[in-house]
Design a protein around this motif. Structure first.
Motif, PDB file in Angstrom:
ATOM      1  N   MET A   1       1.007 -18.139  35.905  1.00  0.00           N
ATOM      2  CA  MET A   1       0.006 -17.765  34.972  1.00  0.00           C
ATOM      3  C   MET A   1      -0.869 -16.607  35.285  1.00  0.00           C
ATOM      4  N   ALA A   2      -0.752 -16.375  37.288  1.00  0.00           N
ATOM      5  CA  ALA A   2      -1.433 -15.327  37.678  1.00  0.00           C
ATOM      6  C   ALA A   2      -0.263 -14.365  37.377  1.00  0.00           C
ATOM      7  N   THR A   3       0.684 -14.517  37.666  1.00  0.00           N
ATOM      8  CA  THR A   3       2.051 -12.905  37.420  1.00  0.00           C
ATOM      9  C   THR A   3       1.906 -12.900  36.231  1.00  0.00           C
ATOM     10  N   LEU A   4       1.791 -13.339  35.495  1.00  0.00           N
ATOM     11  CA  LEU A   4       1.893 -13.141  33.851  1.00  0.00           C
ATOM     12  C   LEU A   4       0.848 -11.732  33.791  1.00  0.00           C
ATOM     13  N   GLU A   5      -0.692 -12.783  34.522  1.00  0.00           N
ATOM     14  CA  GLU A   5      -1.404 -11.651  33.753  1.00  0.00           C
ATOM     15  C   GLU A   5      -1.026 -10.549  35.052  1.00  0.00           C
ATOM     16  N   GLU A   6      -0.980 -10.913  36.307  1.00  0.00           N
ATOM     17  CA  GLU A   6      -0.354  -8.940  37.533  1.00  0.00           C
ATOM     18  C   GLU A   6       0.781  -8.612  35.902  1.00  0.00           C
ATOM     19  N   GLU A   7       1.403  -8.752  35.692  1.00  0.00           N
ATOM     20  CA  GLU A   7       1.960  -7.772  35.337  1.00  0.00           C
ATOM     21  C   GLU A   7       1.315  -6.868  33.823  1.00  0.00           C
ATOM     22  N   GLN A   8       0.285  -8.115  33.132  1.00  0.00           N
ATOM     23  CA  GLN A   8      -0.065  -6.955  32.188  1.00  0.00           C
ATOM     24  C   GLN A   8      -1.178  -6.102  32.407  1.00  0.00           C
ATOM     25  N   THR A   9      -1.685  -6.523  33.220  1.00  0.00           N
ATOM     26  CA  THR A   9      -2.742  -5.744  33.918  1.00  0.00           C
ATOM     27  C   THR A   9      -2.003  -4.194  35.122  1.00  0.00           C
ATOM     28  N   ALA A  10      -0.971  -4.574  35.222  1.00  0.00           N
ATOM     29  CA  ALA A  10       0.198  -3.713  35.941  1.00  0.00           C
ATOM     30  C   ALA A  10      -0.552  -2.226  35.435  1.00  0.00           C
ATOM     31  N   LYS A  11      -0.243  -1.913  34.483  1.00  0.00           N
ATOM     32  CA  LYS A  11      -0.467  -0.795  33.578  1.00  0.00           C
ATOM     33  C   LYS A  11      -1.723  -0.487  33.429  1.00  0.00           C
ATOM     34  N   ARG A  12      -2.569  -1.398  33.678  1.00  0.00           N
ATOM     35  CA  ARG A  12      -3.807  -0.404  33.006  1.00  0.00           C
ATOM     36  C   ARG A  12      -4.810   0.429  34.052  1.00  0.00           C
ATOM     37  N   THR A  13      -5.077   1.317  33.407  1.00  0.00           N
ATOM     38  CA  THR A  13      -6.240   2.893  34.636  1.00  0.00           C
ATOM     39  C   THR A  13      -6.961   2.106  33.838  1.00  0.00           C
ATOM     40  N   GLY A 579     -17.669   7.641  36.140  1.00  0.00           N
ATOM     41  CA  GLY A 579     -16.676   7.928  35.970  1.00  0.00           C
ATOM     42  C   GLY A 579     -16.099   8.159  37.084  1.00  0.00           C
ATOM     43  N   LYS A 580     -14.585   6.841  37.986  1.00  0.00           N
ATOM     44  CA  LYS A 580     -14.562   6.509  38.977  1.00  0.00           C
ATOM     45  C   LYS A 580     -13.236   6.074  38.368  1.00  0.00           C
ATOM     46  N   THR A 581     -12.085   6.830  38.614  1.00  0.00           N
ATOM     47  CA  THR A 581     -10.964   6.362  38.598  1.00  0.00           C
ATOM     48  C   THR A 581     -10.289   4.809  39.068  1.00  0.00           C
ATOM     49  N   LEU A 582      -9.829   3.795  39.037  1.00  0.00           N
ATOM     50  CA  LEU A 582      -8.997   3.364  40.137  1.00  0.00           C
ATOM     51  C   LEU A 582      -7.986   2.968  40.116  1.00  0.00           C
TER      52      LEU A 582
END
Lengths: 595, 353
Positions: A1-13, A579-582
């Motif tokens: 589950m955690a891995t899946l979420e990692e993949e889902q969030t990997a490309k978000r800015t 605004g600070k881009t992470l």
């Protein structure tokens, strides 16, 4: 589950944005978010409260008769709700029941409080988010559309277009804004007639009231009530117009502030005919209230039983600045019916503050608000109050128990009847169970509940006059403080559930824990990681604002949060940080990178 | 030759300054009840002041979190501007008591806004240190801000105190104005707005120094006791005391502290002349006083001092009441000459009929 979420969030800015303080609410609240501007949604949200005062600590050892005077000071807009709830808890502990006249006077006072408070919050604080100035600043295209959109109920409220309504809502210069400020005054006069002073009442006591019931008292109230009913015949259609317009102008707006339907209402307006304040009979007299207590889960009413409601309250820690009380004293092992009382129940809570550095991230401690939850089938539910009105109308509608001539709960709606007033004929409004628990429906329910409170007040005036005409003018029941006792009070503060739990030993307060609505709504991630209602309703709120990160106002987030009618005299501060881009996010669990 | 003053301008002296700013901090340990309270005021109302309905006033810019249009940074920027001396002049209003942030090793009790340098909240004492030296006047709204109030009760965990406890009782603003305290829990709406208006006039050069008593309260509002303005004081004089709540008589035996508390609420009412405390059946719990709440608790017991004085008034008052009842009976009867019939018995002797 955690891995899946990692993949889902990997490309978000994600851009870190925060608002601290959030203004136009009572108290001090901060909202800290991470926003995905590319996908136009909020990815994460943390709410923080920046004030600790310590009521549960300094009330220990005090005379329990002082409790309602003291706890009124918890809140500067609905303090009287606290005072009332405290008297309910004390009456249970002292084993007394006020005379009927006192109950009608208190109900009239509390009805005036709902009429006043919902009115000033809705139109002088919250609706500024929907006024011309704000809409032009955040959504110029919506403003253009508003100018061209006829208001469907123009004949009822006098504003031709939606834009005309928005202009009338501008702070101080807007005509309707000023009118509602004026209404907030005469409704407070109604309150002062019954309870002496707003917001901390002077004439309210355990056992009843010191108010002298006279023909003058009720006449002065009634003429103002009629003025308010006339006003509401304009306000309900006016708000319906503007709320419906937002759904239409911004398709998908129902997602703003939406969360799972999971609302709690602890009931309001006791009926002196059935309410004896005995815990043993609480299920019965709870169902006799003129606003029905109840928990609504996924659209289903799961209980209307105050004993059930009481026993399943749990106070969790997790992200708050407190130490656990696992090893502290257990004050109440069993309730008066013999049911076991949990260690995490307010009767057994010990408040141990531990001030510390604020760490706003998963697993960090970041707020003075704890995490009240309601245990249902093994799950600690983060109930919300829907800003009060939504949960009240929802529970009352589904329960279908209230039927007093002016109000009828039908099982799927609430019908509200307002009699003829100076220039308007009698009117019936019907509040329908909505499809969503979201910002717009919380706000709409508030308007309808203003009408509901007015309709109830007509009924209470009739009952009070009935007592007066029959010569039953006693307003107080005398009592002695017992050596040892426990009590609990359930009420609806204007913005939602309110409970007071009291333990008396040697005629002094041994433990006292009030749970107002905001700890529920503003609660933070608990030990199980479950976010509180502000947090999860802001998370996944889509962004409709037309501004980019540079001049972002966060209006959709503000609307989501304010729809709950935040009232944190324990602090809500919103501040729009730069605004600070992470960095690219690799997991939803990373910490906030502090500047 | 003197400059010609246009017609209509002769009666009104323009204010010394065109604008005045008001920084209202609600972040103390309080309930925001004073901010809510002032929205109930009508003498003057908030909109009277903000929309310029009152003659002679400078333009007033109010920054109060309960009422502000802006949020977050957009809102806090006024605090920072005031600190940098860019909002001149400004009146600082504090609501809520001041916690003692020095009694613990880390964290905060009460804060407003975030320090950009640390990411941590800025505490209320820190704001006071930053802003009070620059303020034209410093005002305490409500009993928490003025003297500590409920949150400074015995046994409190935060060490809360009032403005003068924190800044010193001899504090003077840069215009030489002492702290102005408007106590009340909450503050009576018109009491606050009236004091506020006075101060605005003073800052604008249109009024002399505000008259204050030793507890820094405006003398015209707090110079008399509750009892002196209470419409139930007549019962006290006649030794006629209520022994149950809901009675219309004097409630001193039920816990009312009115005879020794400085406050005008029974005389003024709570709002629009309506409501109040002992005048409408609510015991006075001393909420405007520096000794509030501890010196008045338990609230529902008869104040110790009242036992003696009420005993004395019962002796004298019972006699007076009896005599007044006789007179009252007499004046409740009409004179004998008001009647029908052929005789006129008023004392007039008609000569023509």
């Amino acid at each position: 589950m955690a891995t899946l979420e990692e993949e889902q969030t990997a490309k978000r800015t994600l851009v870190e944005m925060s608002w601290d303080p959030i203004t136009r609410i009572v108290g001090s609240l901060g909202i800290y978010t991470k926003i995905d501007f590319e996908n136009r949604e909020v990815a994460e949200c943390y709410s923080t409260s920046s004030i600790f005062r310590g009521y549960s600590i300094f009330m220990k050892g005090k005379d329990p008769r002082d409790a309602h005077f003291i706890t009124s000071r918890i809140c500067g807009i609905c303090g009287d709700n606290h005072a009332t709830c405290s008297c309910y808890a004390q009456q249970m502990a002292y084993g007394i029941r006020p005379p009927a006249m006192a109950e009608w006077i208190i109900n009239l006072g509390e009805a005036a409080e709902y009429m006043f408070d919902h009115n000033i919050f809705q139109d002088n604080l919250l609706m500024v988010d929907f006024c011309e100035n704000m809409v032009r600043e955040t959504n110029p295209s919506v403003w253009e559309k508003a100018k061209k959109t006829q208001a469907p109920h123009a004949a009822d409220h006098g504003y031709r277009t939606i834009a005309d309504i928005m202009t009338a809502l501008n702070p101080f210069t807007g005509e309707f804004y000023r009118e509602t400020l004026h209404v907030s005054r005469y409704t407070r006069e109604m309150f002062c007639l019954m309870e002496g002073r707003h917001v901390h009442p002077s004439t309210l006591y355990p056992g009843g009231v010191g108010t002298v019931p006279t023909v003058q008292l009720f006449t002065d109230y009634l003429v103002r009530l009629a003025r308010y009913a006339e006003f509401m015949k304009k306000v309900v259609p006016l708000h319906d117009d503007i709320f419906d317009f937002f759904y239409e102008a911004l398709p998908g707006y129902e997602k703003v502030g939406e969360r799972r339907i999971m609302t709690g209402c602890w009931g309001a307006f006791n009926d002196p005919d059935v309410c004896d304040y005995r815990y043993e009979n609480m299920s019965k007299w709870g169902r006799g209230m003129f606003v029905t207590p109840g928990v609504v889960l996924d659209g289903q009413l799961v209980t209307t039983d105050l004993v059930d409601i009481n026993l399943n309250i749990r106070i969790l820690l997790g992200s708050s600045f407190y130490d656990d009380w696992e090893n502290e004293e257990t004050f109440v092992q069993r309730d008066p019916l013999g049911n076991p009382v949990d260690k995490r129940h307010p009767w057994n809570q010990t408040t141990i503050p531990r001030p510390q550095k604020r760490e706003i991230h998963e697993g960090g401690k970041y707020s003075w608000v704890m995490s009240p939850r309601w245990l249902h089938q093994g799950n600690h539910l983060a109930l919300d109050t829907g800003g009060g009105a939504l949960a009240r109308l929802w529970a009352t509608a589904l329960a279908g128990m209230v039927d007093i001539g002016y109000i009828k709960a039908t099982g799927n709606s609430v019908k509200i009847f307002l009699p003829k007033t100076a220039t308007k004929p009698e009117v019936e409004f019907e509040w329908q169970v909505p499809k969503w628990s979201n910002a717009i429906e919380r706000n709409r329910a508030r308007t309808y509940f203003q009408a509901y409170a007015a309709a109830c007040a007509y009924y209470f005036v009739e009952k009070a006059l009935g007592e007066l005409h029959a010569g039953r003018t006693q307003t107080h029941t005398p009592f002695e403080v017992p050596e040892e006792a426990i009590g609990c009070g359930f009420h609806e503060a204007v913005r939602g559930v309110l409970s007071h739990h009291l333990v008396i030993r040697e005629k002094k307060i041994a433990n006292y824990h009030p749970y107002p609505p905001t700890p529920w709504n503003a609660s933070v991630r608990d030990v199980y990681g479950t976010p509180g209602p502000y947090e999860d309703s802001v998370q996944n709120t889509p962004i409709f604002e037309e501004n980019g990160p540079e001049n972002f106002k966060g209006i959709d987030i503000m609307r989501a949060v304010r729809s709950f009618d935040p009232c944190l005299p324990c602090g809500v501060h919103m501040y729009l940080g730069p605004g600070k881009t992470l960095e690219l996010m690799h997991s939803p669990m990373f910490g906030v990178q502090h500047a | 030759m003197a400059e010609t003053v246009p017609y209509g301008m002769k009666t009104q002296r323009p204010p010394d300054i065109p604008d005045v700013h008001v920084i209202w901090m609600t972040g103390g340990l309080g309930c925001d009840g004073d901010s809510v309270s002032i929205t109930a005021a009508t003498q003057p109302s908030l909109e009277d002041v903000l929309l310029g309905a009152i003659p002679g006033l400078p333009r007033v810019h109010l920054y109060n979190p309960v009422l502000a249009y802006e949020n977050g940074d957009d809102f806090m920027k006024y605090w920072f501007r005031a600190e940098r001396g860019e909002l001149e002049p400004f009146v600082l209003v504090l609501e809520g008591s001041i916690p003692n942030e020095d009694i613990k090793s880390e964290g905060f009790w009460a804060a407003q806004g975030t320090d950009p340098a640390t990411g941590q909240p800025i505490t209320i004492p820190e704001w006071l240190d930053r802003l009070t030296p620059k303020a034209a006047a410093v005002v305490g709204a409500g009993t928490c801000a003025t003297y500590g109030g409920i949150h400074a009760m015995q046994g409190n965990p935060t060490g809360a105190m009032g403005l003068a406890d924190y800044l010193g009782w001899n504090f003077k603003s840069k215009l030489g104005i002492p702290i102005v305290n408007v106590p009340g829990c909450p503050v009576q709406p018109d009491n606050f707005m009236e004091t506020f208006l006075y101060l605005l006039y003073q800052v604008a050069g249109l009024a002399p120094m505000i008259p204050l008593d030793d507890a820094l309260r405006p003398t015209w509002l707090f110079g008399k006791t509750v009892h002196e303005g209470c419409d139930r004081a007549g019962y006290y004089e006649q030794g006629d005391f209520a022994n149950e709540y809901g009675s219309a008589k004097c409630i001193v035996k039920l816990g009312c502290w009115g005879p020794v508390v400085n406050c005008n609420v029974p005389k003024r009412g709570w709002m629009a002349g309506i409501g109040g405390c002992p005048n409408v059946g609510g015991i006075c719990i001393g909420c405007t006083m520096p000794g509030f709440p501890d010196k008045f608790m338990p609230f529902m017991d008869e104040p110790p001092g009242a036992k003696v004085s009420s005993m004395m008034s019962m002796g004298y008052g019972t006699l007076v009441r009896g005599l007044r009842r006789l007179t009252n009976d007499t004046v409740n009867k009409e004179p004998s000459w008001r009647h029908r019939g052929s005789q006129l018995t008023t004392g007039y002797r008609p000569r023509t009929y």
